[in-house]
Motif scaffolding. Structure first.
Motif, PDB file in Angstrom:
ATOM      1  N   PHE A  70      40.238  34.004  34.222  1.00  0.00           N
ATOM      2  CA  PHE A  70      40.305  33.353  32.892  1.00  0.00           C
ATOM      3  C   PHE A  70      41.350  33.998  32.045  1.00  0.00           C
ATOM      4  CE2 PHE A  70      36.513  31.479  34.803  1.00  0.00           C
ATOM      5  CZ  PHE A  70      36.717  30.184  34.670  1.00  0.00           C
ATOM      6  N   ASN A  71      41.494  35.217  32.205  1.00  0.00           N
ATOM      7  CA  ASN A  71      42.370  36.133  31.066  1.00  0.00           C
ATOM      8  C   ASN A  71      42.684  37.120  32.006  1.00  0.00           C
ATOM      9  OD1 ASN A  71      43.552  36.709  28.859  1.00  0.00           O
ATOM     10  ND2 ASN A  71      41.800  37.799  28.162  1.00  0.00           N
ATOM     11  N   GLY A  72      44.110  37.716  31.766  1.00  0.00           N
ATOM     12  CA  GLY A  72      44.654  38.823  32.180  1.00  0.00           C
ATOM     13  C   GLY A  72      45.505  38.776  33.479  1.00  0.00           C
ATOM     14  N   ARG A  73      46.091  39.652  34.150  1.00  0.00           N
ATOM     15  CA  ARG A  73      46.688  39.589  35.154  1.00  0.00           C
ATOM     16  C   ARG A  73      46.031  39.515  36.575  1.00  0.00           C
ATOM     17  NH1 ARG A  73      50.795  44.446  34.059  1.00  0.00           N
ATOM     18  NH2 ARG A  73      50.817  44.453  36.296  1.00  0.00           N
ATOM     19  N   GLU A  74      46.575  38.879  37.755  1.00  0.00           N
ATOM     20  CA  GLU A  74      45.895  38.735  39.000  1.00  0.00           C
ATOM     21  C   GLU A  74      45.806  39.713  39.499  1.00  0.00           C
ATOM     22  OE1 GLU A  74      45.758  35.736  42.815  1.00  0.00           O
ATOM     23  OE2 GLU A  74      47.631  35.615  41.275  1.00  0.00           O
ATOM     24  N   ASP A  75      46.909  40.558  39.491  1.00  0.00           N
ATOM     25  CA  ASP A  75      46.893  41.857  40.117  1.00  0.00           C
ATOM     26  C   ASP A  75      45.791  42.917  39.789  1.00  0.00           C
ATOM     27  OD1 ASP A  75      48.541  42.185  37.732  1.00  0.00           O
ATOM     28  OD2 ASP A  75      49.418  43.968  38.498  1.00  0.00           O
ATOM     29  N   HIS A  76      45.460  42.831  38.399  1.00  0.00           N
ATOM     30  CA  HIS A  76      44.425  43.655  38.042  1.00  0.00           C
ATOM     31  C   HIS A  76      43.121  43.230  38.548  1.00  0.00           C
ATOM     32  CE1 HIS A  76      47.196  44.899  34.135  1.00  0.00           C
ATOM     33  NE2 HIS A  76      47.367  45.276  35.186  1.00  0.00           N
ATOM     34  N   ALA A  77      42.858  41.799  38.479  1.00  0.00           N
ATOM     35  CA  ALA A  77      41.425  41.528  38.955  1.00  0.00           C
ATOM     36  C   ALA A  77      41.581  41.861  40.426  1.00  0.00           C
ATOM     37  CB  ALA A  77      41.600  39.985  38.922  1.00  0.00           C
ATOM     38  N   GLN A  78      42.530  41.989  41.343  1.00  0.00           N
ATOM     39  CA  GLN A  78      42.655  41.927  42.827  1.00  0.00           C
ATOM     40  C   GLN A  78      42.303  43.814  42.811  1.00  0.00           C
ATOM     41  OE1 GLN A  78      42.636  40.326  45.276  1.00  0.00           O
ATOM     42  NE2 GLN A  78      43.314  38.369  44.530  1.00  0.00           N
ATOM     43  N   ALA A  79      42.953  44.454  42.027  1.00  0.00           N
ATOM     44  CA  ALA A  79      42.728  45.815  42.078  1.00  0.00           C
ATOM     45  C   ALA A  79      41.044  46.192  41.727  1.00  0.00           C
ATOM     46  CB  ALA A  79      43.415  46.640  41.041  1.00  0.00           C
ATOM     47  N   LEU A  80      40.556  45.520  40.780  1.00  0.00           N
ATOM     48  CA  LEU A  80      39.143  45.919  40.477  1.00  0.00           C
ATOM     49  C   LEU A  80      38.246  45.483  41.515  1.00  0.00           C
ATOM     50  CD1 LEU A  80      37.470  45.230  37.032  1.00  0.00           C
ATOM     51  CD2 LEU A  80      36.373  44.482  38.999  1.00  0.00           C
ATOM     52  N   LEU A  81      38.478  44.302  42.314  1.00  0.00           N
ATOM     53  CA  LEU A  81      37.733  43.733  43.042  1.00  0.00           C
ATOM     54  C   LEU A  81      37.908  44.165  44.667  1.00  0.00           C
ATOM     55  CD1 LEU A  81      37.442  40.042  41.691  1.00  0.00           C
ATOM     56  CD2 LEU A  81      35.794  41.710  41.572  1.00  0.00           C
ATOM     57  N   HIS A  82      37.903  45.445  44.873  1.00  0.00           N
ATOM     58  CA  HIS A  82      38.181  46.095  45.916  1.00  0.00           C
ATOM     59  C   HIS A  82      36.871  45.910  46.779  1.00  0.00           C
ATOM     60  CE1 HIS A  82      35.909  49.345  44.123  1.00  0.00           C
ATOM     61  NE2 HIS A  82      36.720  49.470  42.969  1.00  0.00           N
ATOM     62  N   ALA A  83      36.749  46.669  48.059  1.00  0.00           N
ATOM     63  CA  ALA A  83      35.796  46.478  48.871  1.00  0.00           C
ATOM     64  C   ALA A  83      34.473  47.014  48.257  1.00  0.00           C
ATOM     65  CB  ALA A  83      36.196  47.289  50.137  1.00  0.00           C
ATOM     66  N   ASN A  84      34.435  48.177  47.678  1.00  0.00           N
ATOM     67  CA  ASN A  84      33.309  48.686  47.108  1.00  0.00           C
ATOM     68  C   ASN A  84      32.578  47.780  45.929  1.00  0.00           C
ATOM     69  OD1 ASN A  84      33.318  51.011  49.014  1.00  0.00           O
ATOM     70  ND2 ASN A  84      34.279  52.136  47.558  1.00  0.00           N
ATOM     71  N   ALA A  85      33.620  47.300  45.021  1.00  0.00           N
ATOM     72  CA  ALA A  85      33.148  46.642  44.054  1.00  0.00           C
ATOM     73  C   ALA A  85      32.498  45.151  44.641  1.00  0.00           C
ATOM     74  CB  ALA A  85      34.225  46.225  43.146  1.00  0.00           C
ATOM     75  N   VAL A  86      33.236  44.649  45.747  1.00  0.00           N
ATOM     76  CA  VAL A  86      32.417  43.531  46.156  1.00  0.00           C
ATOM     77  C   VAL A  86      31.090  43.661  46.909  1.00  0.00           C
ATOM     78  CG1 VAL A  86      32.937  41.793  48.226  1.00  0.00           C
ATOM     79  CG2 VAL A  86      34.868  42.378  46.747  1.00  0.00           C
TER      80      VAL A  86
END
Length: 252
Positions: A174-190
């Motif tokens: 909803f806010n921010g950059r998609e690449d930042h979201a993808q970086a945060l939602l890595h395998a361990n975070a998932v």
């Protein structure tokens, strides 16, 4: 809808009249003497439902208060000063927003503030639970929510669907950059997100706020607290650097 019903708002009475009026019409046309019984029965159902919701909410609050006392946390009825912590969506969209049922303390070495956020979007009363966790370095603007929470936490913003393998439910940006979201939602975070009921978060600068469905039981709330701390512990260094660069551009 669930928030409106739990709050006992005007929507409950709108629903009541929406059912009561057709009953009156049918009763007048078919069997007038049954109209009163229909109306009384429907009112009793509504009253029982409202009382059941109030009792359930009271039990949730008492259980949380007991757990908070045992853990040495502090509870207050309201926290208007807390609103000043978040000058970014969705917290800054309604000047009349309120914070209630505030609990503050320390968990796993981090100061935190948690409670219930209430606001209005397009004449609708909405709300969700929040958890503000202490962070020592800035983060870039980012808001990621499960689709089910978007309606109450980001109702005025347009979502971008995130394609991340392994997530338990659909998550939107909803806010921010998609690449930042993808970086945060890595395998361990998932893996962390898979271990608890779905929740989201907003961050910007030195603020990280986890966002949850309201009316959670104590066990779920404590599990969410640990999961949010895990997300911060697993935050990629890339995002901390991006946050520092973003903060530098804001201060210059």
């Amino acid at each position: 809808m669930a928030w409106q019903l739990r709050q006992g708002s005007v929507l409950v009475y709108v629903i009541w009249f929406a059912v009561a009026v057709p009953l009156v019409i049918v009763g007048l046309l078919v069997e007038p003497r049954w109209v009163g019984w229909f109306m009384l029965a429907w009112f009793a159902v509504l009253l029982a439902f409202t009382l059941a919701m109030r009792m359930a909410d009271g039990k949730l609050q008492k259980a949380w208060a007991r757990a908070a006392r045992e853990l040495g946390w502090r509870i207050s009825a309201a926290g208007p000063e807390v609103l000043e912590r978040w000058p970014f969506p969705p917290f800054d969209l309604d000047p009349a927003a309120e914070v209630a049922e505030v609990t503050s303390g320390r968990h796993r070495g981090r100061e935190f503030v948690t409670g219930e956020f209430r606001h209005r979007v397009r004449r609708r009363n909405l709300g969700f639970d929040f958890l503000d966790l202490q962070i020592d370095r800035p983060l870039p603007p980012l808001q990621v929510l499960p689709a089910g929470l978007g309606a109450v936490a980001a109702a005025s913003l347009l979502p971008l669907r995130l394609d991340v393998a392994g997530l338990p439910v659909r998550y939107d940006l909803f806010n921010g950059r998609e690449d930042h979201a993808q970086a945060l939602l890595h395998a361990n975070a998932v893996e962390v997100l898979n271990g608890v009921a779905p929740f989201g978060f907003s961050c910007e600068g030195r603020r990280f706020v986890a966002i949850f469905p309201a009316y959670r039981d104590t066990t779920t709330a404590l599990a969410h607290l640990d999961a949010a701390c895990d997300l911060l512990d697993l935050m990629p260094e890339q995002l901390w650097r991006e946050g520092e660069q973003w903060a530098a551009t804001r201060s210059s």
